[in-house]
Design a protein around this motif. Structure first.
Motif, short mmCIF file in Angstrom:
data_model
loop_
_atom_site.label_atom_id
_atom_site.label_comp_id
_atom_site.label_asym_id
_atom_site.label_seq_id
_atom_site.Cartn_x
_atom_site.Cartn_y
_atom_site.Cartn_z
N ILE A 111 0.90 -1.06 0.09
CA ILE A 111 0.20 -0.26 0.15
C ILE A 111 0.96 0.95 -0.26
CG2 ILE A 111 -1.53 1.46 1.34
CD1 ILE A 111 -2.68 -1.43 3.06
N ILE A 141 -3.69 -5.82 2.49
CA ILE A 141 -4.25 -5.02 3.05
C ILE A 141 -5.41 -4.68 2.75
CG2 ILE A 141 -5.31 -3.30 0.43
CD1 ILE A 141 -3.87 -4.77 -1.80
N HIS A 142 -6.93 -5.85 3.48
CA HIS A 142 -7.93 -5.47 4.25
C HIS A 142 -7.85 -5.31 6.03
CE1 HIS A 142 -10.83 -5.20 0.68
NE2 HIS A 142 -10.13 -6.83 0.30
N TYR A 144 -3.83 -4.39 6.66
CA TYR A 144 -4.05 -2.76 6.63
C TYR A 144 -5.31 -1.93 6.89
CZ TYR A 144 1.21 -3.80 6.53
OH TYR A 144 1.99 -5.23 6.66
N CYS A 145 -6.35 -1.47 5.81
CA CYS A 145 -7.63 -0.84 5.97
C CYS A 145 -7.98 -0.58 7.22
CB CYS A 145 -7.60 -1.37 4.96
SG CYS A 145 -7.30 -0.44 3.11
N ARG A 146 -8.72 -1.80 8.02
CA ARG A 146 -8.87 -1.74 9.02
C ARG A 146 -8.43 -0.98 9.91
NH1 ARG A 146 -10.42 -6.64 7.31
NH2 ARG A 146 -8.75 -8.21 8.84
N LEU A 148 -6.18 1.60 9.62
CA LEU A 148 -5.99 2.69 8.85
C LEU A 148 -7.52 3.35 9.70
CD1 LEU A 148 -4.07 2.68 5.97
CD2 LEU A 148 -3.50 3.93 7.95
#
Length: 349
Positions: A111, A141-142, A144-146, A148
Protein backbone atom coordinates in the motif's frame (compact mmCIF):
# COMPACT_ATOMS: atom_id res chain seq x y z
CA UNK A 1 -11.63 -1.67 -7.98
CA UNK A 2 -9.41 -4.03 -6.02
CA UNK A 3 -12.20 -6.61 -5.80
CA UNK A 4 -12.54 -6.56 -9.60
CA UNK A 5 -8.86 -7.41 -10.13
CA UNK A 6 -8.08 -10.93 -11.27
CA UNK A 7 -5.10 -13.03 -10.27
CA UNK A 8 -2.17 -12.75 -12.66
CA UNK A 9 0.81 -14.93 -11.81
CA UNK A 10 4.14 -13.09 -11.53
CA UNK A 11 2.67 -9.90 -12.96
CA UNK A 12 2.15 -6.56 -11.23
CA UNK A 13 -1.48 -5.59 -10.67
CA UNK A 14 -1.88 -1.98 -9.51
CA UNK A 15 -4.92 0.07 -8.45
CA UNK A 16 -4.46 3.83 -7.93
CA UNK A 17 -7.04 6.49 -7.04
CA UNK A 18 -6.94 10.18 -6.10
CA UNK A 19 -7.46 11.08 -2.45
CA UNK A 20 -7.67 14.27 -0.44
CA UNK A 21 -4.56 16.07 0.78
CA UNK A 22 -2.65 13.95 3.30
CA UNK A 23 0.16 14.46 5.81
CA UNK A 24 2.07 11.47 4.48
CA UNK A 25 4.63 11.06 7.26
CA UNK A 26 1.92 11.45 9.90
CA UNK A 27 -0.05 8.73 8.10
CA UNK A 28 3.06 6.52 8.17
CA UNK A 29 3.67 7.22 11.86
CA UNK A 30 0.24 5.76 12.70
CA UNK A 31 1.00 2.44 11.05
CA UNK A 32 2.57 -0.53 12.83
CA UNK A 33 6.35 -0.70 12.58
CA UNK A 34 8.07 -3.50 10.75
CA UNK A 35 7.80 -2.86 7.03
CA UNK A 36 7.37 0.83 6.29
CA UNK A 37 9.27 2.92 3.76
CA UNK A 38 9.45 6.53 2.63
CA UNK A 39 11.18 8.60 -0.03
CA UNK A 40 10.86 12.22 -1.15
CA UNK A 41 12.62 14.28 -3.80
CA UNK A 42 14.44 17.43 -2.77
CA UNK A 43 12.38 19.60 -5.17
CA UNK A 44 9.21 18.49 -3.32
CA UNK A 45 7.65 17.16 -6.55
CA UNK A 46 7.31 13.62 -5.18
CA UNK A 47 6.88 11.99 -1.78
CA UNK A 48 5.96 8.34 -1.33
CA UNK A 49 5.12 6.40 1.83
CA UNK A 50 4.57 2.65 1.82
CA UNK A 51 3.58 -0.19 4.12
CA UNK A 52 3.95 -3.91 3.53
CA UNK A 53 5.62 -5.58 0.55
CA UNK A 54 4.01 -6.80 -2.65
CA UNK A 55 7.51 -7.91 -3.61
CA UNK A 56 10.91 -7.65 -1.97
CA UNK A 57 14.21 -8.02 -3.82
CA UNK A 58 17.54 -8.63 -2.07
CA UNK A 59 21.18 -9.03 -3.06
CA UNK A 60 23.92 -10.13 -0.70
CA UNK A 61 26.96 -9.55 -2.92
CA UNK A 62 27.98 -6.88 -5.49
CA UNK A 63 27.91 -9.37 -8.37
CA UNK A 64 24.17 -10.01 -7.94
CA UNK A 65 23.05 -6.35 -7.83
CA UNK A 66 22.83 -5.87 -11.65
CA UNK A 67 20.40 -8.80 -11.88
CA UNK A 68 18.34 -7.25 -9.05
CA UNK A 69 18.11 -3.94 -10.95
CA UNK A 70 17.10 -5.72 -14.16
CA UNK A 71 14.35 -7.68 -12.37
CA UNK A 72 13.10 -4.56 -10.57
CA UNK A 73 12.84 -2.61 -13.83
CA UNK A 74 11.02 -5.46 -15.55
CA UNK A 75 8.42 -5.85 -12.79
CA UNK A 76 7.28 -2.18 -12.87
CA UNK A 77 7.74 -1.59 -16.60
CA UNK A 78 4.76 0.28 -18.05
CA UNK A 79 3.29 1.06 -14.61
CA UNK A 80 3.47 4.03 -12.25
CA UNK A 81 4.89 1.94 -9.40
CA UNK A 82 8.14 2.77 -7.61
CA UNK A 83 10.60 0.69 -5.66
CA UNK A 84 11.99 2.04 -2.38
CA UNK A 85 15.27 0.76 -1.00
CA UNK A 86 19.01 1.09 -1.16
CA UNK A 87 22.44 -0.45 -1.43
CA UNK A 88 25.38 -0.58 0.95
CA UNK A 89 28.60 1.20 -0.02
CA UNK A 90 30.39 -2.09 -0.73
CA UNK A 91 27.40 -4.02 -2.08
CA UNK A 92 27.94 -6.63 0.65
CA UNK A 93 25.55 -7.38 3.50
CA UNK A 94 25.94 -5.49 6.75
CA UNK A 95 27.44 -6.67 10.02
CA UNK A 96 26.89 -5.83 13.69
CA UNK A 97 24.06 -3.27 13.98
CA UNK A 98 23.63 -3.40 10.16
CA UNK A 99 23.30 -7.18 9.91
CA UNK A 100 19.58 -6.96 9.09
CA UNK A 101 20.37 -4.93 5.97
CA UNK A 102 21.62 -6.95 2.96
CA UNK A 103 23.93 -5.61 0.25
CA UNK A 104 20.87 -4.32 -1.59
CA UNK A 105 17.20 -4.38 -0.67
CA UNK A 106 14.26 -2.88 -2.56
CA UNK A 107 10.58 -3.10 -1.66
CA UNK A 108 7.51 -2.64 -3.84
CA UNK A 109 5.01 -1.38 -1.22
CA UNK A 110 1.77 -3.28 -0.83
CA UNK A 111 0.00 0.00 0.00
CA UNK A 112 1.34 3.44 -0.80
CA UNK A 113 0.27 7.03 -0.40
CA UNK A 114 1.91 9.39 -2.84
CA UNK A 115 2.14 13.14 -3.32
CA UNK A 116 3.03 13.93 -6.91
CA UNK A 117 3.19 17.55 -8.03
CA UNK A 118 0.66 18.61 -5.40
CA UNK A 119 -1.85 15.80 -6.04
CA UNK A 120 -2.36 12.87 -3.65
CA UNK A 121 -3.03 9.23 -4.47
CA UNK A 122 -3.48 5.92 -2.69
CA UNK A 123 -2.36 2.80 -4.54
CA UNK A 124 -2.34 -0.94 -3.97
CA UNK A 125 0.33 -3.13 -5.59
CA UNK A 126 -0.13 -6.90 -5.88
CA UNK A 127 2.50 -9.27 -7.21
CA UNK A 128 1.89 -12.95 -6.49
CA UNK A 129 3.57 -16.15 -7.63
CA UNK A 130 0.58 -18.29 -6.62
CA UNK A 131 -3.16 -17.85 -6.06
CA UNK A 132 -2.65 -18.49 -2.34
CA UNK A 133 -0.14 -15.63 -2.18
CA UNK A 134 -2.60 -13.42 -4.13
CA UNK A 135 -5.29 -14.08 -1.51
CA UNK A 136 -2.77 -13.46 1.27
CA UNK A 137 -1.87 -10.06 -0.17
CA UNK A 138 -5.54 -9.12 -0.54
CA UNK A 139 -6.13 -10.04 3.11
CA UNK A 140 -3.09 -8.00 4.20
CA UNK A 141 -4.40 -4.94 2.34
CA UNK A 142 -7.81 -5.23 4.04
CA UNK A 143 -6.12 -5.75 7.41
CA UNK A 144 -4.01 -2.61 7.03
CA UNK A 145 -7.05 -0.62 5.89
CA UNK A 146 -9.04 -1.71 8.94
CA UNK A 147 -6.15 -0.64 11.17
CA UNK A 148 -6.04 2.74 9.46
CA UNK A 149 -9.76 3.25 9.92
CA UNK A 150 -9.46 2.92 13.70
CA UNK A 151 -5.98 4.30 14.31
CA UNK A 152 -5.52 7.66 15.98
CA UNK A 153 -2.48 9.90 15.78
CA UNK A 154 0.05 8.59 18.35
CA UNK A 155 0.39 10.72 21.45
CA UNK A 156 3.61 12.69 21.38
CA UNK A 157 5.93 11.74 24.22
CA UNK A 158 8.93 13.91 25.08
CA UNK A 159 12.16 12.06 24.37
CA UNK A 160 15.29 12.88 26.36
CA UNK A 161 18.84 11.80 25.62
CA UNK A 162 19.89 9.81 28.68
CA UNK A 163 23.45 9.10 27.52
CA UNK A 164 25.74 9.51 24.52
CA UNK A 165 28.64 7.31 23.44
CA UNK A 166 31.15 8.22 20.72
CA UNK A 167 32.94 5.30 19.08
CA UNK A 168 36.05 7.48 18.72
CA UNK A 169 37.25 9.84 21.45
CA UNK A 170 38.84 13.24 20.85
CA UNK A 171 42.42 11.99 21.26
CA UNK A 172 42.01 9.09 18.82
CA UNK A 173 40.16 11.34 16.38
CA UNK A 174 43.06 13.82 16.40
CA UNK A 175 45.47 10.93 15.78
CA UNK A 176 43.40 9.67 12.83
CA UNK A 177 43.30 13.17 11.30
CA UNK A 178 47.10 13.45 11.56
CA UNK A 179 47.56 10.00 10.00
CA UNK A 180 45.23 10.89 7.14
CA UNK A 181 47.04 14.19 6.49
CA UNK A 182 50.39 12.37 6.47
CA UNK A 183 49.09 9.90 3.85
CA UNK A 184 47.75 12.76 1.72
CA UNK A 185 51.13 14.53 1.97
CA UNK A 186 52.92 11.31 0.93
CA UNK A 187 50.61 10.92 -2.06
CA UNK A 188 48.99 7.70 -0.80
CA UNK A 189 45.56 9.37 -0.60
CA UNK A 190 43.94 12.34 -2.29
CA UNK A 191 40.73 12.55 -0.29
CA UNK A 192 39.50 10.71 2.77
CA UNK A 193 36.35 11.01 4.87
CA UNK A 194 36.79 10.06 8.52
CA UNK A 195 33.68 8.86 10.32
CA UNK A 196 32.53 7.83 13.76
CA UNK A 197 29.47 6.25 15.32
CA UNK A 198 27.43 8.10 17.91
CA UNK A 199 25.07 5.97 20.02
CA UNK A 200 22.30 7.67 21.96
CA UNK A 201 20.31 6.07 24.76
CA UNK A 202 16.84 7.64 24.90
CA UNK A 203 14.30 7.94 27.69
CA UNK A 204 11.66 6.12 25.63
CA UNK A 205 11.17 4.67 22.16
CA UNK A 206 10.66 7.47 19.62
CA UNK A 207 8.50 7.23 16.52
CA UNK A 208 11.07 7.29 13.67
CA UNK A 209 8.56 8.71 11.19
CA UNK A 210 7.93 11.74 13.41
CA UNK A 211 11.71 12.25 13.73
CA UNK A 212 11.88 12.05 9.94
CA UNK A 213 9.09 14.61 9.60
CA UNK A 214 11.09 17.04 11.75
CA UNK A 215 14.25 16.37 9.71
CA UNK A 216 12.39 16.94 6.44
CA UNK A 217 10.84 20.18 7.67
CA UNK A 218 14.27 21.48 8.71
CA UNK A 219 16.00 20.32 5.49
CA UNK A 220 13.62 20.85 2.55
CA UNK A 221 16.54 20.81 0.06
CA UNK A 222 17.33 17.16 0.81
CA UNK A 223 16.21 13.73 -0.29
CA UNK A 224 14.45 12.18 2.73
CA UNK A 225 14.21 8.44 3.22
CA UNK A 226 13.18 5.63 5.54
CA UNK A 227 13.88 1.93 5.03
CA UNK A 228 12.53 -0.40 7.72
CA UNK A 229 13.16 -4.06 8.48
CA UNK A 230 11.37 -6.13 11.12
CA UNK A 231 13.11 -4.38 14.01
CA UNK A 232 15.29 -1.60 12.61
CA UNK A 233 14.60 1.63 10.75
CA UNK A 234 17.24 3.50 8.73
CA UNK A 235 16.22 7.14 8.22
CA UNK A 236 17.95 10.25 6.99
CA UNK A 237 18.20 13.33 4.79
CA UNK A 238 20.83 13.67 2.08
CA UNK A 239 21.40 16.61 -0.28
CA UNK A 240 23.26 14.44 -2.82
CA UNK A 241 21.72 12.89 -5.91
CA UNK A 242 23.63 9.90 -7.24
CA UNK A 243 21.94 9.95 -10.64
CA UNK A 244 18.70 10.57 -12.46
CA UNK A 245 18.03 9.06 -15.87
CA UNK A 246 15.40 9.75 -18.51
CA UNK A 247 15.94 7.65 -21.64
CA UNK A 248 19.51 8.48 -22.76
CA UNK A 249 19.96 11.60 -20.61
CA UNK A 250 21.69 11.19 -17.24
CA UNK A 251 21.99 13.87 -14.55
CA UNK A 252 24.41 13.69 -11.66
CA UNK A 253 26.41 16.21 -9.62
CA UNK A 254 29.62 16.83 -7.75
CA UNK A 255 28.69 17.91 -4.24
CA UNK A 256 31.57 18.58 -1.86
CA UNK A 257 33.15 21.31 0.21
CA UNK A 258 31.26 22.47 3.27
CA UNK A 259 30.98 25.47 5.57
CA UNK A 260 28.39 26.34 8.19
CA UNK A 261 25.53 28.80 7.74
CA UNK A 262 25.89 32.29 9.11
CA UNK A 263 23.82 33.71 11.95
CA UNK A 264 23.09 36.79 9.80
CA UNK A 265 22.76 37.34 6.06
CA UNK A 266 26.07 39.24 6.03
CA UNK A 267 27.91 36.42 7.81
CA UNK A 268 26.24 33.84 5.56
CA UNK A 269 27.45 35.66 2.45
CA UNK A 270 30.98 35.91 3.90
CA UNK A 271 31.00 32.15 4.55
CA UNK A 272 29.71 31.55 1.02
CA UNK A 273 32.66 33.53 -0.38
CA UNK A 274 35.01 31.29 1.61
CA UNK A 275 33.24 28.24 0.15
CA UNK A 276 33.74 29.58 -3.37
CA UNK A 277 37.36 30.74 -2.97
CA UNK A 278 39.11 28.71 -0.26
CA UNK A 279 41.89 26.58 -1.89
CA UNK A 280 41.24 23.53 0.31
CA UNK A 281 37.48 23.54 -0.33
CA UNK A 282 37.79 24.15 -4.08
CA UNK A 283 40.43 21.41 -4.34
CA UNK A 284 38.20 18.98 -2.45
CA UNK A 285 35.30 19.74 -4.80
CA UNK A 286 37.46 19.37 -7.93
CA UNK A 287 38.60 15.92 -6.76
CA UNK A 288 35.00 14.75 -6.52
CA UNK A 289 34.04 16.23 -9.91
CA UNK A 290 37.12 14.66 -11.52
CA UNK A 291 36.36 11.23 -10.01
CA UNK A 292 32.75 11.32 -11.23
CA UNK A 293 33.74 12.34 -14.76
CA UNK A 294 36.41 9.65 -14.97
CA UNK A 295 33.94 7.05 -13.67
CA UNK A 296 31.36 7.93 -16.33
CA UNK A 297 33.75 8.08 -19.28
CA UNK A 298 33.50 4.35 -20.18
CA UNK A 299 29.70 4.47 -20.52
CA UNK A 300 29.01 7.99 -21.85
CA UNK A 301 28.91 9.28 -25.41
CA UNK A 302 29.00 12.90 -24.20
CA UNK A 303 29.63 14.51 -20.81
CA UNK A 304 28.67 18.13 -20.11
CA UNK A 305 30.44 19.80 -17.18
CA UNK A 306 30.32 23.48 -18.17
CA UNK A 307 27.63 24.47 -15.68
CA UNK A 308 28.98 26.82 -13.00
CA UNK A 309 29.40 25.73 -9.41
CA UNK A 310 26.33 26.54 -7.34
CA UNK A 311 25.96 26.87 -3.58
CA UNK A 312 23.44 24.52 -1.99
CA UNK A 313 22.25 26.04 1.28
CA UNK A 314 20.82 23.70 3.91
CA UNK A 315 19.55 24.31 7.42
CA UNK A 316 22.94 24.41 9.16
CA UNK A 317 25.54 24.01 6.41
CA UNK A 318 26.17 24.95 2.78
CA UNK A 319 27.94 22.98 0.03
CA UNK A 320 29.58 23.52 -3.33
CA UNK A 321 27.53 21.76 -6.03
CA UNK A 322 28.21 21.38 -9.76
CA UNK A 323 25.56 19.74 -11.96
CA UNK A 324 26.92 17.23 -14.49
CA UNK A 325 24.93 15.81 -17.41
CA UNK A 326 25.78 12.95 -19.74
CA UNK A 327 24.38 11.18 -22.78
CA UNK A 328 24.50 7.39 -22.71
CA UNK A 329 23.64 4.68 -25.18
CA UNK A 330 20.20 3.05 -25.02
CA UNK A 331 22.02 -0.24 -24.35
CA UNK A 332 23.66 1.15 -21.19
CA UNK A 333 21.95 -0.48 -18.21
CA UNK A 334 21.09 1.46 -15.07
CA UNK A 335 23.22 -1.05 -13.17
CA UNK A 336 26.23 0.05 -15.29
CA UNK A 337 25.70 3.66 -14.20
CA UNK A 338 25.25 2.58 -10.59
CA UNK A 339 28.44 0.56 -10.69
CA UNK A 340 30.38 3.52 -12.15
CA UNK A 341 29.12 6.09 -9.67
CA UNK A 342 28.37 4.37 -6.35
CA UNK A 343 29.78 5.37 -3.97
CA UNK A 344 31.08 8.80 -5.01
CA UNK A 345 34.06 10.25 -3.11
CA UNK A 346 31.62 12.61 -1.35
CA UNK A 347 28.83 10.27 -0.29
CA UNK A 348 30.29 9.31 3.09
CA UNK A 349 30.46 12.97 4.08
Amino acid sequence: QLALCRYAGKKLVRVQVRVETQDILQWLSCLPSGNRCYFSLRDQSLALAGIGAALELKATAPATIPALFAQAEQVVKGSEAYWVGGCSFSGRSGAYQWREFPGARFVLPLIEIRQQRGLFYIAFNLYAESFAQWQEQQLSIHSYCRQLAYTEMPELQPVRIESRRNSVGAELWQQQVEEALAQIKNGDLQKVVLAREVALELSNIPNPMLILAALEAANPECYTFAVETDSKCFIGCSPERLLSRKENAVETEALAGTVRRGATETEDKALERILREDPKLTHEHKLVAKAIKESLEPVTAHLEDSEPVKILKLNRIQHRCQPLSATVSATTANSDLYRCLHPTPAICG
